[in-house]
Design a protein around this motif. Structure first.
Motif, PDB file in Angstrom:
ATOM      1  N   LEU A  45       0.864  -1.160  -0.130  1.00 33.34           N
ATOM      2  CA  LEU A  45       0.147   0.079   0.257  1.00 33.34           C
ATOM      3  C   LEU A  45       1.016   1.159  -0.244  1.00 33.34           C
ATOM      4  O   LEU A  45       0.845   2.002  -0.369  1.00 33.34           O
ATOM      5  CB  LEU A  45      -1.211  -0.018   1.423  1.00 33.34           C
ATOM      6  CG  LEU A  45      -1.919   0.922   1.040  1.00 33.34           C
ATOM      7  CD1 LEU A  45      -3.130   0.721  -0.583  1.00 33.34           C
ATOM      8  CD2 LEU A  45      -2.857   0.720   2.628  1.00 33.34           C
ATOM      9  N   ASP A  46       1.971   1.341   0.794  1.00 37.35           N
ATOM     10  CA  ASP A  46       2.634   2.030   0.644  1.00 37.35           C
ATOM     11  C   ASP A  46       3.538   2.565  -0.538  1.00 37.35           C
ATOM     12  O   ASP A  46       3.443   3.888  -0.891  1.00 37.35           O
ATOM     13  CB  ASP A  46       3.824   1.974   1.770  1.00 37.35           C
ATOM     14  CG  ASP A  46       3.260   2.443   3.005  1.00 37.35           C
ATOM     15  OD1 ASP A  46       2.263   2.924   3.442  1.00 37.35           O
ATOM     16  OD2 ASP A  46       3.759   1.906   4.344  1.00 37.35           O
ATOM     17  N   MET A  47       3.276   1.873  -1.043  1.00 41.71           N
ATOM     18  CA  MET A  47       4.952   1.856  -2.623  1.00 41.71           C
ATOM     19  C   MET A  47       3.372   1.613  -3.739  1.00 41.71           C
ATOM     20  O   MET A  47       4.061   2.802  -4.275  1.00 41.71           O
ATOM     21  CB  MET A  47       5.014   0.621  -3.088  1.00 41.71           C
ATOM     22  CG  MET A  47       6.186  -0.121  -2.205  1.00 41.71           C
ATOM     23  SD  MET A  47       6.653  -2.214  -2.866  1.00 41.71           S
ATOM     24  CE  MET A  47       7.472  -1.954  -3.903  1.00 41.71           C
ATOM     25  N   LEU A  48       1.946   1.651  -3.578  1.00 42.17           N
ATOM     26  CA  LEU A  48       0.928   2.589  -4.146  1.00 42.17           C
ATOM     27  C   LEU A  48       1.087   3.652  -3.850  1.00 42.17           C
ATOM     28  O   LEU A  48       0.157   4.510  -4.937  1.00 42.17           O
ATOM     29  CB  LEU A  48      -0.147   1.299  -4.086  1.00 42.17           C
ATOM     30  CG  LEU A  48       0.069  -0.308  -4.258  1.00 42.17           C
ATOM     31  CD1 LEU A  48      -0.679  -1.055  -4.022  1.00 42.17           C
ATOM     32  CD2 LEU A  48       0.006   0.020  -6.548  1.00 42.17           C
ATOM     33  N   LYS A  49       0.580   3.767  -2.697  1.00 48.82           N
ATOM     34  CA  LYS A  49       0.296   5.575  -2.339  1.00 48.82           C
ATOM     35  C   LYS A  49       1.776   6.140  -2.458  1.00 48.82           C
ATOM     36  O   LYS A  49       1.436   7.550  -2.058  1.00 48.82           O
ATOM     37  CB  LYS A  49       0.099   5.711  -1.316  1.00 48.82           C
ATOM     38  CG  LYS A  49      -1.474   4.526  -1.423  1.00 48.82           C
ATOM     39  CD  LYS A  49      -2.735   4.438  -0.348  1.00 48.82           C
ATOM     40  CE  LYS A  49      -4.005   4.670  -0.637  1.00 48.82           C
ATOM     41  NZ  LYS A  49      -4.624   4.989   0.455  1.00 48.82           N
ATOM     42  N   GLY A  50       3.159   5.970  -2.319  1.00 47.19           N
ATOM     43  CA  GLY A  50       4.132   7.091  -2.071  1.00 47.19           C
ATOM     44  C   GLY A  50       4.143   7.606  -0.689  1.00 47.19           C
ATOM     45  O   GLY A  50       4.276   8.623  -0.639  1.00 47.19           O
ATOM     46  N   THR A  51       3.834   6.242   0.454  1.00 41.11           N
ATOM     47  CA  THR A  51       3.622   7.176   1.660  1.00 41.11           C
ATOM     48  C   THR A  51       4.428   6.431   2.182  1.00 41.11           C
ATOM     49  O   THR A  51       5.422   4.971   1.891  1.00 41.11           O
ATOM     50  CB  THR A  51       2.394   6.694   2.413  1.00 41.11           C
ATOM     51  OG1 THR A  51       2.025   5.389   2.261  1.00 41.11           O
ATOM     52  CG2 THR A  51       1.300   7.464   1.836  1.00 41.11           C
ATOM     53  N   ASN A  52       5.136   7.420   3.867  1.00 42.88           N
ATOM     54  CA  ASN A  52       5.499   6.148   4.766  1.00 42.88           C
ATOM     55  C   ASN A  52       7.411   5.150   4.738  1.00 42.88           C
ATOM     56  O   ASN A  52       7.534   4.246   4.602  1.00 42.88           O
ATOM     57  CB  ASN A  52       5.333   5.401   5.495  1.00 42.88           C
ATOM     58  CG  ASN A  52       3.832   5.180   6.297  1.00 42.88           C
ATOM     59  OD1 ASN A  52       3.862   6.300   6.974  1.00 42.88           O
ATOM     60  ND2 ASN A  52       3.296   4.080   6.262  1.00 42.88           N
ATOM     61  N   GLY A  53       7.576   6.896   3.697  1.00 36.70           N
ATOM     62  CA  GLY A  53       8.815   6.641   2.781  1.00 36.70           C
ATOM     63  C   GLY A  53       9.077   6.061   1.914  1.00 36.70           C
ATOM     64  O   GLY A  53      10.253   6.029   1.514  1.00 36.70           O
ATOM     65  N   TYR A  54       8.059   5.336   1.459  1.00 33.44           N
ATOM     66  CA  TYR A  54       8.254   4.380  -0.217  1.00 33.44           C
ATOM     67  C   TYR A  54       8.064   5.439  -1.881  1.00 33.44           C
ATOM     68  O   TYR A  54       6.904   6.565  -1.629  1.00 33.44           O
ATOM     69  CB  TYR A  54       7.347   3.264  -0.474  1.00 33.44           C
ATOM     70  CG  TYR A  54       8.198   2.806   1.277  1.00 33.44           C
ATOM     71  CD1 TYR A  54       8.558   1.241   0.517  1.00 33.44           C
ATOM     72  CD2 TYR A  54       7.599   1.791   2.362  1.00 33.44           C
ATOM     73  CE1 TYR A  54       9.195   0.376   0.719  1.00 33.44           C
ATOM     74  CE2 TYR A  54       7.662   1.196   3.017  1.00 33.44           C
ATOM     75  CZ  TYR A  54       8.464  -0.165   2.234  1.00 33.44           C
ATOM     76  OH  TYR A  54       9.641  -0.826   2.921  1.00 33.44           O
ATOM     77  N   GLY A  55       8.854   5.458  -2.564  1.00 36.85           N
ATOM     78  CA  GLY A  55       8.323   5.996  -3.409  1.00 36.85           C
ATOM     79  C   GLY A  55       6.805   5.346  -4.225  1.00 36.85           C
ATOM     80  O   GLY A  55       7.272   4.753  -4.620  1.00 36.85           O
ATOM     81  N   LYS A  56       6.004   6.330  -4.417  1.00 33.33           N
ATOM     82  CA  LYS A  56       5.160   5.943  -5.387  1.00 33.33           C
ATOM     83  C   LYS A  56       5.714   5.053  -6.671  1.00 33.33           C
ATOM     84  O   LYS A  56       6.433   6.181  -7.430  1.00 33.33           O
ATOM     85  CB  LYS A  56       3.801   7.160  -5.726  1.00 33.33           C
ATOM     86  CG  LYS A  56       2.982   6.522  -6.283  1.00 33.33           C
ATOM     87  CD  LYS A  56       1.932   8.021  -6.408  1.00 33.33           C
ATOM     88  CE  LYS A  56       0.739   7.330  -6.912  1.00 33.33           C
ATOM     89  NZ  LYS A  56      -0.600   8.668  -7.837  1.00 33.33           N
TER      90      LYS A  56
END
Length: 145
Positions: A45-56
């Protein structure tokens, strides 16, 4: 979202052996779609949205291949989040899981999964399933956003 001629795939699985088997199967069928890997639902989910330090992920993956039984956020919870999000809800999701529970399968199909594959399957069966999935993707008409 689906304008890309080469679809990106997000594999969500906490089992490193299963991840390696999927990678080997894609190599065997010479699938050249970019493959992104998340180890659990929250990471996906973080990768899909670009949240919590992950790039989208850009472009957004057109296909998600995911396990149900994962730590932190399981596959059903991830699928619920994807289907609630207007930017993600059209992604094709295929479940690849050890869960043969009728309740998991019913819930997954109620959340509009494109397919449900129960592990363990032989490597040849995995190759066939993934080849069928990529052939399906290559043949269908997709919406343009």
């Amino acid at each position: 979202m689906f304008m890309e001629t080469t679809p990106h795939i997000l594999l969500v699985d906490d089992d490193t052996v299963d991840v390696m088997n999927v990678q080997k199967a894609f190599a065997k069928i010479e699938m050249n779609y970019p493959l992104h890997i998340a180890n659990h639902g929250e990471m996906a989910l973080d990768m899909l949205k670009g949240t919590n330090g992950y790039g989208k992920l850009n472009p957004t993956p057109c296909i998600i291949l995911m396990d149900i039984n994962m730590p932190r956020m399981n596959g059903i919870e991830l699928l619920q989040e994807i289907r609630k999000d207007p930017e993600l809800k059209m992604i094709y999701v295929f479940v690849f899981t050890t869960s043969d529970e009728d309740s998991d399968m019913l819930e997954a199909f109620n959340l509009n999964v494109a397919g449900y594959i129960i592990k363990p399957i032989s490597f040849d069966q995995l190759v066939t399933a993934l080849h069928t999935m990529t052939n399906y993707w290559d043949q269908i008409q997709k919406p343009v956003f």
